[in-house]
Enzyme design. Sequence first.
Site, PDB file in Angstrom:
ATOM      1  CB  CYS A  33      -0.972   0.004   1.177  1.00 39.18           C
ATOM      2  SG  CYS A  33      -0.164  -0.072   2.773  1.00 39.18           S
ATOM      3  CG  ASP A  35       0.492   2.754   4.681  1.00 45.97           C
ATOM      4  OD1 ASP A  35       0.113   3.546   3.791  1.00 45.97           O
ATOM      5  OD2 ASP A  35      -0.274   2.250   5.515  1.00 45.97           O
ATOM      6  CB  CYS A  58      -4.349   3.975   6.699  1.00 53.96           C
ATOM      7  SG  CYS A  58      -3.767   2.399   7.341  1.00 53.96           S
ATOM      8  CB  CYS A 102      -1.690  -1.034   8.324  1.00 52.26           C
ATOM      9  SG  CYS A 102      -2.704  -0.939   6.853  1.00 52.26           S
TER      10      CYS A 102
END
Lengths: 122, 122, 390, 390
Positions: A33, A35, A58, A102
């Site tokens: 993603c 991140d 996020c 995450c």
Amino acid sequence: MYSDKVIDHFTNPRNVGVIVDADGVGEKVSSSCGDRMKVFLKVVDGVIEDLKFQTYGCGAAIASSSMMSELVIGKTLDEALALTNDAVAEALDGLPDPKLHCSNLAADALHDAIKNYQGEGA
Amino acid sequence: MYSDKVIDHFTNPRNVGVIVDADGVGEKVSSSCGDRMKVFLKVVDGVIEDLKFQTYGCGAAIASSSMMSELVIGKTLDEALALTNDAVAEALDGLPDPKLHCSNLAADALHDAIKNYQGEGA
Amino acid sequence: MKRIYMDNNATTAVRPAVLEAMLPFYQEQFGNPSSIHWAGQAVSGAVDTARAQVAALMNCQPEEIIFTSCGSEGNALAIKGSAEFLRAKGNHIITTAVEHPAVLDSCKYLEKQGFEVTVLAVDGEGMIDLAELEAAICERTVLISAMWGNNETGTLFPVAEIGAIARKHKVRFHTDAVQAVGRVPVDVRAAGVDLLTISGHKFGAPKGVGALYVRKGMGLTQLFHGGHQERNRRAGTHNVPGIVGLGVACELAVADLAVQEGRIRALRDRLEQGILSRIPEVQVNGHRQQRLPNTLNISFAYIEGEAILLFLDMKGVAASSGSACMSDSFGQSHVIGAMGVDAMMANSNIRFGLGLDNTEEDVDFVLEILPEIIQKLRDMSPFYSERAAS
Amino acid sequence: MKRIYMDNNATTAVRPAVLEAMLPFYQEQFGNPSSIHWAGQAVSGAVDTARAQVAALMNCQPEEIIFTSCGSEGNALAIKGSAEFLRAKGNHIITTAVEHPAVLDSCKYLEKQGFEVTVLAVDGEGMIDLAELEAAICERTVLISAMWGNNETGTLFPVAEIGAIARKHKVRFHTDAVQAVGRVPVDVRAAGVDLLTISGHKFGAPKGVGALYVRKGMGLTQLFHGGHQERNRRAGTHNVPGIVGLGVACELAVADLAVQEGRIRALRDRLEQGILSRIPEVQVNGHRQQRLPNTLNISFAYIEGEAILLFLDMKGVAASSGSACMSDSFGQSHVIGAMGVDAMMANSNIRFGLGLDNTEEDVDFVLEILPEIIQKLRDMSPFYSERAAS
Ligand SMILES: Cc1ncc(COP(=O)(O)O)c(C=O)c1O
Ligand SMILES: Cc1ncc(COP(=O)(O)O)c(C=O)c1O
């Protein structure tokens, strides 16, 4: 969707920032993603005396970073190396399935910073 | 679904029955739905003096039969032969599309009865 | 005029508790359950609750439920979705002659796509022969679709036995339980069912919502693509109020099975016995024992069904001839036809579908007016006078 | 805490007049419109009225409307139904890179069935190139599917020009107008559209109902089989309350277009200008002129979108990142990606979808809290401090 603990750590993340003269610096970028997390360590006698982080990501990524910092400050490097991504997610009372990845950033970036410190100190 | 006229003729059909000594008897069976109508005529001086019918069929078939009977009693045979299925449906203020074929019985059975009368009288 | 509704197999009124549960989800909790903000999160929990309620009714896991828009969608998704998914394994489907058109026409569609469909015959009571079913299974068979309860006659198939046969031969088994659910116990585990269709409006939930049970591990090709909703098996923003209503209706249905078996069956039997004793030359269509407790399908010799319905309607009584879907198409019911009922009796069949709101007075009112209606129509019928004359 | 809903592209609250019109159809007028008795006839007129209302909104004949359960169903029926129906004529479909997943994934499904799909690229404002579209048409082309208004950016395609090209080459043209309807005038005749999808919950009707316009003469293979409903094009008992609600929402939408063009566009512009003047390094995504009047898609450098949404949510403001359907899946929006926006800006895009309930105070509140939120997140971001350092 998110537990109260996630919301708390996301809203008031602990230990955000940089340590300019850090003993170790680590980083992790999520391939899935995008991140990204950076970890700065201050180590005294094999104990993490201070830790700061910067995170691009996020809510789950930010909360995981914050929770990780709380979990390892004051701990030995060995204890910190034993911290798993799952343990971070658990300490947050869990994350929604699609957000589990995450939390992977946090422990990984921490371990990268410890390796960076040990590599330099070796 | 049905007009007030259909409902009226269905509920109180005019001229149901048989004429035992009919001058002409006609019949029509629908190939599409199995509905069946029988028409009995009393003819005096080329005029339909009386008409009775029996119908096996749905509300539209019964109402069409009844309306047909009202339309042709007192009319000449030529006028009756000129009656179309469409005219019957129209006199009922129309029928729903899928029921239009049910009105076909009435004029057809009437014409069959007239032919039966004329065949015998010829 | 008092209105008596005896067409509960066509559709039902929404139950008060169901509507009450739905109302907050139109204007206050109107969010999209896929949204992460307050408006979305407020409703995603409601969808989860409903999913658990539906699952509880049929004894499955919540993840095994896909919300749909109606029974027809559920049947199409189950049958076409299974057939396409299993295409590589085989191209043979088994179904029965008395299925709802949603099933039969899905199978016809698949025939055009190269599938072979065996349509099992039924006997005079609308029952299939299990030996015939088992004999029809071949190497290429990928799906059996056989309904739980018939919508026209109420005949109940031996679903657990069909399930056992399907399992033995490792064939996927779908059952259309649209009429059964809420009227008889429906347990997917006990019955060995792999896919099961329900539709809300047949048991007190609103129109526009249904569900498909899909046993864990059963892959399906989608009908609607795109959105990730329903674990990527059915795209489209959730019909939140409808889903909430379906959940509550399922919960009520579990509690009310005793009423169906008790009070409603008693009313149906009273109606059946009353007609049989008052009107000559009538015939009950469907299985004598294995039948939905609320359903009576009955034929009256010499006359046609729609005419009976219209007279009943004028007295305030709503019933139906065959399925509601047939009412503005021609021809006789394929269900009654498959049972070998002769054409005239088939044309006069009337279905009474009793429901929670019906009372003994309702039944007695029908018993009071029906003999007159039948006689009036018989007096108009050429068949009747010919028979009387002969 | 005041709650401000700015996610009207995800879904909308049901409008009061819509809900009011629906309510009688749950318990009083609950019949099946296919039934011939009082209970059925009472509602079949209501379905007819709604059909006329929907037709009036888009300037077509009532018979050209098929009621569906959602936008995803409409898109699947239009695209798969056309492709299968026209299979003998050709196997080539043209669509665009920024369509809703319901369209793109329907096309992907067809690719597996042997269709060839050309996906037109878009420029930095999300616009297609009409010359490229025309050049893509070949002998085997049976369908063009290009949306009216984009759900993420609001970019409006030149539908009338696409329609003219389709007509010139005698290719069927479908447009997904789920976001456009109720926000900009949608006239199928003027635009030369053959099929057009709408979904009720995007403009004040309830979730669970939608419609597909199908121009007279356009054959479609069904998705749901069986029932004769919708002229044999879509089986399933009508969702009467939903359909009634859709009809009223369409009637209101016609009357409210001026509000969209006037008040709502002004609010959107105030929000856009306000953000641009208060926060540095932001970027509006979508077409500057050809854009839905209610939609603002905007990116904030150095930070991630969901985090912004969460902080907005905590202040009571509901917005979205990309489409609601994306919110629990990974990865960046395919729409923003197709526009060539760089990865970090793409990851931070926020969609504000304004609606009838929003006020100037709502906009000003967002303008008050947003700079702080953005700064807080930037202060956490390694990208931001690196940039500041460099
Ligand atoms: C452009 C567009 N098409 C299709 C859809 C799908 O609509 P629904 O969720 O009603 O199936 C949406 C809604 O997310 C949309 O914005
Ligand atoms: C047995 C059966 N299956 C399927 C259906 C179709 O359900 P729906 O009208 O909700 O699509 C019905 C209802 O008519 C039914 O009785």
